[in-house]
Scaffold this motif. Structure first.
Motif, short mmCIF file in Angstrom:
data_model
loop_
_atom_site.label_atom_id
_atom_site.label_comp_id
_atom_site.label_asym_id
_atom_site.label_seq_id
_atom_site.Cartn_x
_atom_site.Cartn_y
_atom_site.Cartn_z
N ALA A 237 0.84 -1.21 0.00
CA ALA A 237 0.00 0.00 0.00
C ALA A 237 0.87 1.25 0.00
N ILE A 238 1.97 1.23 0.75
CA ILE A 238 2.88 2.38 0.80
C ILE A 238 3.56 2.57 -0.56
N ASP A 239 3.89 1.46 -1.23
CA ASP A 239 4.47 1.57 -2.57
C ASP A 239 3.50 2.26 -3.53
N LEU A 240 2.21 1.92 -3.42
CA LEU A 240 1.21 2.48 -4.31
C LEU A 240 0.83 3.92 -3.93
N ALA A 241 0.86 4.20 -2.62
CA ALA A 241 0.47 5.53 -2.12
C ALA A 241 1.52 5.99 -1.11
N PRO A 242 2.66 6.55 -1.59
CA PRO A 242 3.77 6.91 -0.70
C PRO A 242 3.37 7.85 0.44
N GLN A 243 2.30 8.61 0.29
CA GLN A 243 1.90 9.52 1.35
C GLN A 243 1.51 8.78 2.63
N LEU A 244 1.15 7.50 2.49
CA LEU A 244 0.83 6.71 3.69
C LEU A 244 2.05 6.56 4.58
N GLY A 245 3.24 6.57 3.98
CA GLY A 245 4.46 6.45 4.76
C GLY A 245 4.72 7.66 5.64
N GLN A 246 4.02 8.76 5.37
CA GLN A 246 4.16 9.97 6.18
C GLN A 246 3.11 10.05 7.29
N ASP A 247 2.19 9.08 7.29
CA ASP A 247 1.12 9.06 8.29
C ASP A 247 1.61 8.31 9.53
N LYS A 248 1.77 9.03 10.63
CA LYS A 248 2.35 8.44 11.85
C LYS A 248 1.50 7.28 12.38
N ASN A 249 0.19 7.44 12.38
CA ASN A 249 -0.68 6.38 12.89
C ASN A 249 -0.59 5.14 12.02
N PHE A 250 -0.54 5.35 10.71
CA PHE A 250 -0.43 4.22 9.79
C PHE A 250 0.88 3.48 10.01
N MET A 251 1.96 4.22 10.20
CA MET A 251 3.27 3.60 10.39
C MET A 251 3.36 2.90 11.76
N LYS A 252 2.62 3.41 12.75
CA LYS A 252 2.56 2.72 14.04
C LYS A 252 1.90 1.36 13.89
N LEU A 253 0.86 1.31 13.08
CA LEU A 253 0.20 0.04 12.82
C LEU A 253 1.15 -0.93 12.13
N ARG A 254 1.91 -0.41 11.17
CA ARG A 254 2.86 -1.27 10.46
C ARG A 254 3.87 -1.86 11.45
N LYS A 255 4.39 -1.01 12.32
CA LYS A 255 5.37 -1.45 13.32
C LYS A 255 4.76 -2.53 14.23
N LYS A 256 3.52 -2.32 14.61
CA LYS A 256 2.82 -3.27 15.49
C LYS A 256 2.71 -4.64 14.82
N PHE A 257 2.34 -4.66 13.55
CA PHE A 257 2.15 -5.94 12.87
C PHE A 257 3.48 -6.61 12.54
N VAL A 258 4.51 -5.84 12.26
CA VAL A 258 5.84 -6.41 12.03
C VAL A 258 6.33 -7.10 13.31
N LYS A 259 6.11 -6.48 14.45
CA LYS A 259 6.51 -7.08 15.73
C LYS A 259 5.75 -8.38 16.00
N LYS A 260 4.44 -8.36 15.69
CA LYS A 260 3.65 -9.56 15.90
C LYS A 260 4.10 -10.68 14.95
N ALA A 261 4.47 -10.30 13.73
CA ALA A 261 4.97 -11.31 12.77
C ALA A 261 6.27 -11.93 13.28
N GLU A 262 7.16 -11.10 13.83
CA GLU A 262 8.43 -11.60 14.37
C GLU A 262 8.20 -12.50 15.57
N LYS A 263 7.21 -12.14 16.40
CA LYS A 263 6.93 -12.87 17.63
C LYS A 263 6.27 -14.22 17.34
N THR A 264 5.35 -14.22 16.42
CA THR A 264 4.57 -15.45 16.15
C THR A 264 5.15 -16.29 15.03
N GLY A 265 6.00 -15.67 14.19
CA GLY A 265 6.53 -16.39 13.03
C GLY A 265 5.47 -16.62 11.96
N ARG A 266 4.40 -15.86 12.02
CA ARG A 266 3.31 -16.02 11.04
C ARG A 266 3.09 -14.71 10.29
#
Length: 266
Positions: A237-266
């Protein structure tokens, strides 16, 4: 203690409906009505704080709704009526798109019907909807007919009838995105994230560069615990709409899901 504040009074022409709140995102019953905001003391209305308005889709969870001045309700209705004739004509001729003759060549398609039925219902013109259903009841317009029936059933709280109508719309026009989205939303509401994801993925195959469709995968992926796939969807989504990368709340969500992926391996 003096109790004072403001609220809507003189409520009339009440319409109960079902749908997703555009303010808090919760799905459930909402209400629309005519009223006027007054300042009150001990809940006794003393002085008006605005002009008479139509409150549309007031949510019981967040108490928010859209306030349309009464003088504008008729204008909106006339606008819908003016667009309905070319829409019905196009659908009856098997054309999925139609052009409003007085709208600078603007093109419309089935999402207009969803919005039109929603407005007619919540503005207090529900009696117009069965007539519209009847006008679209012909083989070339089977897609639009099903979309209107489904939207009307959804507003009345008949989710199973709505899903069946959307399924028929999909059967009539499998290359159209809207029925996949509407069916996917239904499946999420009844706790079926797997089928919901399959439907929205099909929609994304039809329109792969639509960011809104891409992000619609987020809810079912999260419900399924597929956090790696969810993080990949966000990156796409960020590749298609780079302005999303400037949205702090959106990037917080990304960070949250990356952490969950690392923790669960899923």
């Amino acid at each position: 203690m003096i109790i004072y504040g403001s609220r809507m009074y003189g409520k009339k022409n009440l319409v109960q409906g079902f749908g997703e709140c555009p303010h808090c995102g919760k799905y459930g019953k909402h209400r629309s009505y005519d009223g006027r905001k007054f300042g009150h003391v001990y809940f006794i209305p003393l002085f008006p704080l605005g002009k008479p308005a139509r409150v549309m889709k007031e949510c019981p969870h967040c108490n928010m709704g859209s306030h349309v001045p009464q003088t504008q309700v008729g204008v909106l209705y006339q606008r819908v009526e003016a667009l309905m004739q070319p829409c019905v004509l196009a659908a009856s001729e098997g054309r999925r798109m139609f052009i409003a003759p007085d709208d600078g060549g603007q093109q419309y398609n089935a999402p207009f019907l969803v919005e039109a039925v929603d407005l007619l219902y919540c503005a207090g013109f529900e009696q117009e909807i069965p007539e519209l259903v009847g006008l679209l009841d012909n083989e070339p317009a089977r897609y639009e007919h099903s979309i209107v029936k489904g939207t009307y059933a959804q507003l009345r709280g008949d989710a199973s009838a709505a899903f069946e109508a959307y399924r028929l719309a999909n059967e009539a026009e499998p290359g159209e995105v809207l029925p996949y989205v509407l069916m996917s939303e239904h499946q999420m509401r009844v706790g079926q994230p797997g089928p919901a994801l399959a439907l929205i993925e099909r929609a994304c195959e039809l329109e792969p560069d639509d960011v809104q469709l891409l992000l619609a995968q987020a809810a079912p992926l999260e419900a399924l615990g597929r956090f790696q796939d969810l993080a990949a969807v966000i990156d796409r989504a960020i590749d298609l709409a780079p302005q999303l990368g400037q949205d702090k709340n959106f990037m917080k969500l990304r960070k949250k899901f990356v952490k969950k992926a690392e923790k669960t391996g899923r």
